[in-house]
Write a protein that holds these residues in place. Structure first.
Motif, PDB file in Angstrom:
ATOM      1  N   GLY A 185      60.771  72.313  55.998  1.00  0.00           N
ATOM      2  CA  GLY A 185      61.161  71.470  54.867  1.00  0.00           C
ATOM      3  C   GLY A 185      60.568  71.855  53.542  1.00  0.00           C
ATOM      4  N   MET A 186      60.164  73.135  53.382  1.00  0.00           N
ATOM      5  CA  MET A 186      59.574  73.585  52.130  1.00  0.00           C
ATOM      6  C   MET A 186      60.657  74.051  51.146  1.00  0.00           C
ATOM      7  N   HIS A 187      60.270  74.170  49.886  1.00  0.00           N
ATOM      8  CA  HIS A 187      61.133  74.751  48.859  1.00  0.00           C
ATOM      9  C   HIS A 187      61.097  76.270  48.998  1.00  0.00           C
ATOM     10  N   VAL A 188      62.233  76.935  48.883  1.00  0.00           N
ATOM     11  CA  VAL A 188      62.279  78.391  49.003  1.00  0.00           C
ATOM     12  C   VAL A 188      62.808  79.007  47.720  1.00  0.00           C
ATOM     13  N   ASP A 189      62.211  80.125  47.316  1.00  0.00           N
ATOM     14  CA  ASP A 189      62.690  80.964  46.214  1.00  0.00           C
ATOM     15  C   ASP A 189      62.846  82.379  46.750  1.00  0.00           C
ATOM     16  N   GLU A 190      64.065  82.894  46.724  1.00  0.00           N
ATOM     17  CA  GLU A 190      64.317  84.274  47.132  1.00  0.00           C
ATOM     18  C   GLU A 190      64.296  85.133  45.869  1.00  0.00           C
ATOM     19  N   PRO A 200      46.558  78.835  38.922  1.00  0.00           N
ATOM     20  CA  PRO A 200      47.923  79.007  39.412  1.00  0.00           C
ATOM     21  C   PRO A 200      48.937  78.778  38.292  1.00  0.00           C
ATOM     22  N   HIS A 201      50.081  79.427  38.418  1.00  0.00           N
ATOM     23  CA  HIS A 201      51.195  79.150  37.519  1.00  0.00           C
ATOM     24  C   HIS A 201      51.979  77.956  38.052  1.00  0.00           C
ATOM     25  N   CYS A 202      52.306  77.057  37.180  1.00  0.00           N
ATOM     26  CA  CYS A 202      53.108  75.879  37.531  1.00  0.00           C
ATOM     27  C   CYS A 202      54.296  75.848  36.579  1.00  0.00           C
ATOM     28  N   SER A 203      55.436  76.334  37.072  1.00  0.00           N
ATOM     29  CA  SER A 203      56.591  76.536  36.195  1.00  0.00           C
ATOM     30  C   SER A 203      57.263  75.243  35.770  1.00  0.00           C
ATOM     31  N   GLY A 204      57.077  74.195  36.547  1.00  0.00           N
ATOM     32  CA  GLY A 204      57.766  72.945  36.228  1.00  0.00           C
ATOM     33  C   GLY A 204      59.155  72.852  36.797  1.00  0.00           C
ATOM     34  N   GLN A 205      59.611  73.897  37.512  1.00  0.00           N
ATOM     35  CA  GLN A 205      60.931  73.842  38.132  1.00  0.00           C
ATOM     36  C   GLN A 205      60.932  72.794  39.243  1.00  0.00           C
ATOM     37  N   PRO A 206      61.971  71.973  39.336  1.00  0.00           N
ATOM     38  CA  PRO A 206      61.993  70.905  40.345  1.00  0.00           C
ATOM     39  C   PRO A 206      62.025  71.476  41.759  1.00  0.00           C
ATOM     40  N   LEU A 207      61.433  70.726  42.673  1.00  0.00           N
ATOM     41  CA  LEU A 207      61.408  71.111  44.075  1.00  0.00           C
ATOM     42  C   LEU A 207      62.688  70.668  44.770  1.00  0.00           C
ATOM     43  N   SER A 208      63.171  71.503  45.685  1.00  0.00           N
ATOM     44  CA  SER A 208      64.298  71.155  46.546  1.00  0.00           C
ATOM     45  C   SER A 208      63.804  71.268  47.987  1.00  0.00           C
ATOM     46  N   MET A 209      63.424  70.127  48.588  1.00  0.00           N
ATOM     47  CA  MET A 209      62.780  70.140  49.900  1.00  0.00           C
ATOM     48  C   MET A 209      63.330  69.033  50.783  1.00  0.00           C
ATOM     49  N   HIS A 210      63.345  69.289  52.103  1.00  0.00           N
ATOM     50  CA  HIS A 210      63.649  68.237  53.064  1.00  0.00           C
ATOM     51  C   HIS A 210      62.464  67.284  53.222  1.00  0.00           C
ATOM     52  N   THR A 211      61.252  67.788  53.001  1.00  0.00           N
ATOM     53  CA  THR A 211      60.041  66.971  53.091  1.00  0.00           C
ATOM     54  C   THR A 211      59.791  66.288  51.756  1.00  0.00           C
ATOM     55  N   SER A 212      59.412  65.004  51.784  1.00  0.00           N
ATOM     56  CA  SER A 212      59.241  64.267  50.529  1.00  0.00           C
ATOM     57  C   SER A 212      58.043  64.772  49.737  1.00  0.00           C
ATOM     58  N   SER A 213      56.913  65.076  50.415  1.00  0.00           N
ATOM     59  CA  SER A 213      55.754  65.625  49.707  1.00  0.00           C
ATOM     60  C   SER A 213      54.733  66.153  50.701  1.00  0.00           C
ATOM     61  N   ASP A 219      63.952  88.662  45.673  1.00  0.00           N
ATOM     62  CA  ASP A 219      64.780  89.856  45.851  1.00  0.00           C
ATOM     63  C   ASP A 219      64.863  90.130  47.344  1.00  0.00           C
ATOM     64  N   ALA A 220      65.398  91.293  47.720  1.00  0.00           N
ATOM     65  CA  ALA A 220      65.615  91.595  49.131  1.00  0.00           C
ATOM     66  C   ALA A 220      64.323  91.786  49.904  1.00  0.00           C
ATOM     67  N   THR A 221      63.215  91.966  49.201  1.00  0.00           N
ATOM     68  CA  THR A 221      61.940  92.237  49.879  1.00  0.00           C
ATOM     69  C   THR A 221      60.900  91.150  49.669  1.00  0.00           C
ATOM     70  N   THR A 222      61.246  90.097  48.944  1.00  0.00           N
ATOM     71  CA  THR A 222      60.245  89.100  48.568  1.00  0.00           C
ATOM     72  C   THR A 222      60.834  87.693  48.597  1.00  0.00           C
ATOM     73  N   MET A 223      60.103  86.780  49.244  1.00  0.00           N
ATOM     74  CA  MET A 223      60.500  85.373  49.294  1.00  0.00           C
ATOM     75  C   MET A 223      59.243  84.530  49.160  1.00  0.00           C
ATOM     76  N   ARG A 224      59.374  83.375  48.508  1.00  0.00           N
ATOM     77  CA  ARG A 224      58.223  82.473  48.352  1.00  0.00           C
ATOM     78  C   ARG A 224      58.601  81.068  48.797  1.00  0.00           C
ATOM     79  N   PHE A 225      57.625  80.380  49.374  1.00  0.00           N
ATOM     80  CA  PHE A 225      57.764  78.962  49.684  1.00  0.00           C
ATOM     81  C   PHE A 225      56.822  78.168  48.802  1.00  0.00           C
ATOM     82  N   ARG A 226      57.300  77.012  48.350  1.00  0.00           N
ATOM     83  CA  ARG A 226      56.496  76.092  47.553  1.00  0.00           C
ATOM     84  C   ARG A 226      56.305  74.791  48.310  1.00  0.00           C
TER      85      ARG A 226
END
Length: 337
Positions: free
Chosen positions: A37-42, A129-142, A44-51
């Protein structure tokens, strides 16, 4: 007293991110976003991050063959504490390297340095840490992060005194408690270390007899914490509905009282999702030894004969291989109290 150790950094260190190397990007995308239920940012083809929260990166996945955790990233509260840790490492002759701007950007942090750690786990420290302020899209509330960091990691080791000595030297880690447990005939002693108010950021499990390591990966499991019970129950159901393996069903631990389950990640190590562990009161806390890891539950799920054979092969392999340590930072190790 060694002048490198005259100032404690305890409480100013927090587990900030984890780096994972894997070829199984599609499986990890489903596991991290759809099951846990984490937020995902893809990226590129070799890198993915979870928030998990406002931080740009809590889990960095890089494409590669290891199928393992490769790096632990530790957030340091301020530049003075950061400098003190760097002096501890360099003062003992251990090589330390400043990361490039691109490497820092991938992890979403500033002032990033790295140095070797036990079991080949690279240790990275950063200050902001960098905190971009982009909203989270998650199945988990927090998720619960903040002063306690993102959770904990658990290692199996044949050299627990040296590993404990390492984290004491670098981060002034404190012993929270022990657990004695017998699993499949193996008698284990597990040491739980904290670097802040979280009951533990590191757990070190070792066989009390022959020095063997039954786990292929550098870590046995990692843990994250959800803010409410419904989120834990819902993620448990998603893990099973999506067909991911469940290592241990829901149960409650004896020492930190956390309610949790353990899922099998696509890379083979386990992922614990927990709720409501205790925090440590430094004014009253005294280490103790608990018998067994769980008050109730945490029953094994679905272990096959093939799984047991693979574990047996790893045990034999560990008898032939020498576990990596960083002796200059481990001293003589810390024997059990």
């Amino acid at each position: 007293m060694n002048p490198l150790d005259d100032i404690s950094v305890f409480g100013s260190v927090h587990l900030g991110y984890v780096v994972i190397e894997t070829q199984k990007f599609a499986d990890w995308h489903r596991f991290g976003r759809d099951a846990i239920g984490m937020h995902v940012d893809e990226l590129d083809a070799t890198t993915m991050r979870f928030r998990l929260d406002e931080h740009d990166c809590r889990f960095l996945l890089r494409r590669g063959p290891a199928e393992d955790v490769t790096t632990l990233g530790w957030q340091i509260d301020d530049h003075d504490t950061f400098d003190h840790i760097v002096r501890r490492v360099t003062g003992r002759g251990v090589p330390i390297q400043e990361a490039s701007a691109d490497e820092s950007a991938l992890r979403g942090v500033e002032r990033l340095w790295r140095f070797p750690g036990p079991k080949g786990l690279i240790q990275e420290v950063f200050t902001r840490p960098h905190c971009s302020g982009q909203p989270l899209s998650m199945h988990t509330s927090s998720f619960v992060t903040g002063e306690g960091g993102i959770g904990h990691v658990a290692l199996t080791t044949t050299k627990p005194a040296q590993v404990r000595g390492y984290y004491n030297t670098v981060f002034d880690a404190r012993l929270s408690d022990y657990i004695d447990e017998t699993i499949n005939g193996a008698k284990l002693k597990i040491r739980f270390l904290r670097v802040n108010q979280r009951h533990h950021s590191l757990a070190l499990a070792a066989n009390r007899g022959v020095k063997v390591d039954p786990i292929r990966t550098r870590i046995q499991h990692l843990n994250i914490q959800v803010d409410n019970l419904d989120d834990m129950v819902d993620s448990y159901q998603r893990v099973t509905d999506l067909g991911f393996g469940m290592a241990l069903a829901v149960g409650q631990h004896t020492n930190d009282r956390e309610l949790s389950y353990y899922a099998q990640t696509p890379s083979g190590f386990e992922w614990e999702v927990g709720w409501n562990p205790i925090t440590v009161d430094e004014t009253t806390w005294e280490p103790t030894t608990h018998q067994g890891i769980s008050i109730w539950g945490h029953t094994p799920v679905g272990q096959t004969v093939v799984d047991k054979l693979a574990q047996f092969k790893q045990i034999i392999r560990s008898l032939r291989e020498r576990e990596e340590t960083v002796s200059a930072l481990s001293g003589d190790g810390i024997p059990d109290d």
